[in-house]
Design a protein around this motif. Structure first.
Motif, mmCIF file in Angstrom:
data_model
loop_
_atom_site.group_PDB
_atom_site.id
_atom_site.type_symbol
_atom_site.label_atom_id
_atom_site.label_comp_id
_atom_site.label_asym_id
_atom_site.label_seq_id
_atom_site.Cartn_x
_atom_site.Cartn_y
_atom_site.Cartn_z
ATOM 1 N N CYS A 143 0.863 -1.176 0.000
ATOM 2 C CA CYS A 143 0.000 0.000 0.000
ATOM 3 C C CYS A 143 0.903 1.232 0.000
ATOM 4 C CB CYS A 143 -0.934 0.019 1.200
ATOM 5 S SG CYS A 143 -1.981 1.500 1.279
ATOM 6 N N VAL A 144 0.736 2.076 -1.014
ATOM 7 C CA VAL A 144 1.512 3.306 -1.136
ATOM 8 C C VAL A 144 0.546 4.487 -1.045
ATOM 9 C CG1 VAL A 144 3.004 4.690 -2.610
ATOM 10 C CG2 VAL A 144 3.282 2.208 -2.551
ATOM 11 N N ALA A 170 -1.845 -2.598 -3.773
ATOM 12 C CA ALA A 170 -1.587 -3.839 -4.517
ATOM 13 C C ALA A 170 -1.850 -5.040 -3.624
ATOM 14 C CB ALA A 170 -0.146 -3.848 -5.029
ATOM 15 N N GLY A 171 -3.109 -5.451 -3.593
ATOM 16 C CA GLY A 171 -3.487 -6.639 -2.838
ATOM 17 C C GLY A 171 -3.381 -6.508 -1.337
ATOM 18 N N HIS A 172 -3.237 -5.292 -0.835
ATOM 19 C CA HIS A 172 -2.995 -5.077 0.590
ATOM 20 C C HIS A 172 -4.313 -4.759 1.304
ATOM 21 C CE1 HIS A 172 0.211 -4.544 3.544
ATOM 22 N NE2 HIS A 172 -0.558 -3.630 4.107
ATOM 23 N N GLY A 180 -5.583 -3.272 -7.181
ATOM 24 C CA GLY A 180 -4.972 -4.228 -8.087
ATOM 25 C C GLY A 180 -4.383 -5.383 -7.319
ATOM 26 N N PRO A 181 -3.851 -6.407 -8.006
ATOM 27 C CA PRO A 181 -3.306 -7.603 -7.361
ATOM 28 C C PRO A 181 -1.960 -7.324 -6.699
ATOM 29 C CG PRO A 181 -2.908 -7.701 -9.706
ATOM 30 C CD PRO A 181 -3.738 -6.470 -9.481
ATOM 31 N N GLU A 204 -1.631 -2.806 -13.968
ATOM 32 C CA GLU A 204 -1.855 -1.407 -13.634
ATOM 33 C C GLU A 204 -2.563 -1.336 -12.285
ATOM 34 O OE1 GLU A 204 -0.959 1.375 -15.136
ATOM 35 O OE2 GLU A 204 0.054 0.363 -16.797
ATOM 36 N N TRP A 205 -2.203 -0.352 -11.494
ATOM 37 C CA TRP A 205 -2.855 -0.127 -10.204
ATOM 38 C C TRP A 205 -3.431 1.290 -10.208
ATOM 39 C CZ3 TRP A 205 1.771 -2.724 -10.758
ATOM 40 C CH2 TRP A 205 1.805 -4.024 -10.281
ATOM 41 N N PRO A 206 -4.716 1.421 -10.463
ATOM 42 C CA PRO A 206 -5.320 2.757 -10.500
ATOM 43 C C PRO A 206 -5.212 3.455 -9.148
ATOM 44 C CG PRO A 206 -6.777 1.106 -11.463
ATOM 45 C CD PRO A 206 -5.677 0.363 -10.793
ATOM 46 N N ALA A 207 -5.136 4.779 -9.197
ATOM 47 C CA ALA A 207 -5.069 5.573 -7.967
ATOM 48 C C ALA A 207 -6.432 5.666 -7.310
ATOM 49 C CB ALA A 207 -4.532 6.964 -8.269
ATOM 50 N N ILE A 208 -6.427 5.694 -5.990
ATOM 51 C CA ILE A 208 -7.645 5.897 -5.196
ATOM 52 C C ILE A 208 -7.531 7.255 -4.531
ATOM 53 C CG2 ILE A 208 -9.037 5.036 -3.277
ATOM 54 C CD1 ILE A 208 -7.821 2.260 -3.802
#
Length: 403
Positions: free
Chosen positions: A276-277, A292-294, A314-315, A324-328
């Motif tokens: 998680c970033v 990412a899957g967190h 995302g995974p 790809e990991w879309p921003a929240i």
């Protein structure tokens, strides 16, 4: 009729006795005798041959011959101080140096007792004066010397293990991050509990870095597994993340770089990492997340405590290529608190069942907010087997502005 001798069966063997089982004898010792005088060597062999468990004796007439016959199978070395190719303490000192695994007994003459004591001071286990030794004395001296040597070696191994443990502890402490924060408007707290016993570092990792523009970047992650390899991989990912942040990289592109690094550094293809970033805007009133899957972060704002919706985005890293990991987007406001954690917290056993997300939310609400010590204590202090995994928590809070 032929009468059998008392205590003998018809088969000619003594009858079985069950009243008192025979005492198991210790395994015979292997001794190396370094002695140039055949008469003295014969006497030693005769005395030890009369013992209850005679040792195996190897005889060497010179120091050079004795040194060539040293091996880890030898338990004790009996060495004469008067050898044709060695003088004084040279013989026992050489044996001690070449056979640190073996006990050393020094044989001296009547006029060399002081030299025997000097040999003990140099590392020998004991000394014996020729002409004053019988079977019992010699056997006991050999066995006591072997036991003392075992005790010395055990103590040395224990001290070495303690030294290595201390060095590992210092190393692990040095690998734990120190937050790079310039702002005084945020309260930043962390907790870290490795699942491995007697370990300080695990596969969970975290970090906090404030960018030049004032944005606050937070990382928390969890490498699958619990061993030292996973801990090393977590450190590599954390340092890589910090480097990327300081170089100006953010978002999904940065996660793709971490994903590539993970694939290169992991020991097995099944190893993955959840991450998680969070990037908190310079104004500290909003955040952007890539999950990412967190597990989802918890946010306290406007008097309510809730999980961030839309997570994960995302995974985990290391599962699918070209992900790809879309921003929240998360609105925070002027006063808020955010809790990031690894799944060791929600997988803790409370009351015989896993705590879970709802259980974590209940614990936080019961304690009136984010108190890390109380949160950790709620799942560890009252339950014998609370944690089944590593655990890391990062709490970032923006308190109300002073008026």
């Amino acid at each position: 009729m032929i009468s059998l001798p008392p205590g003998t069966s018809a088969a000619g063997e003594p009858p079985e006795r069950h009243s008192s089982p025979q005492k198991e004898e210790p395994d015979p010792l292997t001794l190396l005798l370094i002695e140039d005088d055949p008469a003295d060597a014969y006497l030693v062999q005769e005395l030890l041959g009369a013992t209850r468990t005679p040792p195996k004796i190897l005889w060497a007439r010179t120091l050079a011959d004795g040194l060539s016959r040293l091996s880890p199978e030898i338990h004790c070395v009996l060495v004469d101080l008067s050898m044709p190719d060695a003088t004084g303490l040279e013989a026992p000192q050489q044996v001690i140096a070449d056979a640190p695994y073996a006990a050393v007994l020094v044989l001296t003459g009547l006029d060399d007792a002081s030299a025997g004591a000097a040999a003990v001071a140099a590392g020998a286990q004991d000394y014996l004066v020729k002409g004053q030794v019988d079977t019992r004395t010699l056997d006991r001296a050999v066995r006591y010397a072997v036991e003392r040597k075992h005790a010395v070696l055990t103590t040395q191994r224990l001290r070495e293990a303690e030294r290595v443990a201390e060095e590992n502890a210092r190393l692990e402490h040095g690998l734990l991050p120190v937050a790079l924060l310039r702002t005084g408007d945020l309260d930043h707290q962390t907790r870290y509990l490795p699942g491995r016993q007697e370990a300080l570092l695990a596969g969970d990792f975290y970090d906090t870095v404030q960018s030049v523009d004032g944005a606050v970047n937070i990382l928390i992650g969890d490498v699958s597994g619990h061993g030292p390899d996973e801990a090393a991989l977590g450190v590599a990912l954390r340092i890589a993340w910090r480097t990327l942040v300081l170089a100006g990289h953010t978002g999904s592109g940065m996660l793709r770089i971490l994903d590539a690094l993970l694939r290169q550094e992991r020991n097995a293809p099944e190893i993955f990492t959840t991450v998680c970033v969070v990037t908190i805007a310079p104004a500290l009133d909003s955040a952007r997340m890539w999950v990412a899957g967190h597990p989802p972060p918890l946010v306290l704002r406007g008097g309510s405590i809730e999980f961030v919706a839309g997570t994960p985005s995302g995974p985990p890293l290391g599962i699918f290529p070209d992900t790809e990991w879309p921003a929240i987007e998360v609105a925070l406001g002027a006063e808020w608190a955010m809790l990031l954690y690894t799944d060791g917290l929600i997988e803790a056993s409370v009351g015989g069942a896993l705590l879970g997300l709802e259980g974590l939310l209940r614990v936080v609400r019961e304690h009136g907010g984010f108190d890390l010590d109380r949160i950790v204590g709620a799942v560890t202090g009252r339950h014998k087997y609370a944690l089944s995994d590593d655990l890391a928590l990062v709490l970032v809070r923006r308190p109300p502005a002073e008026r």
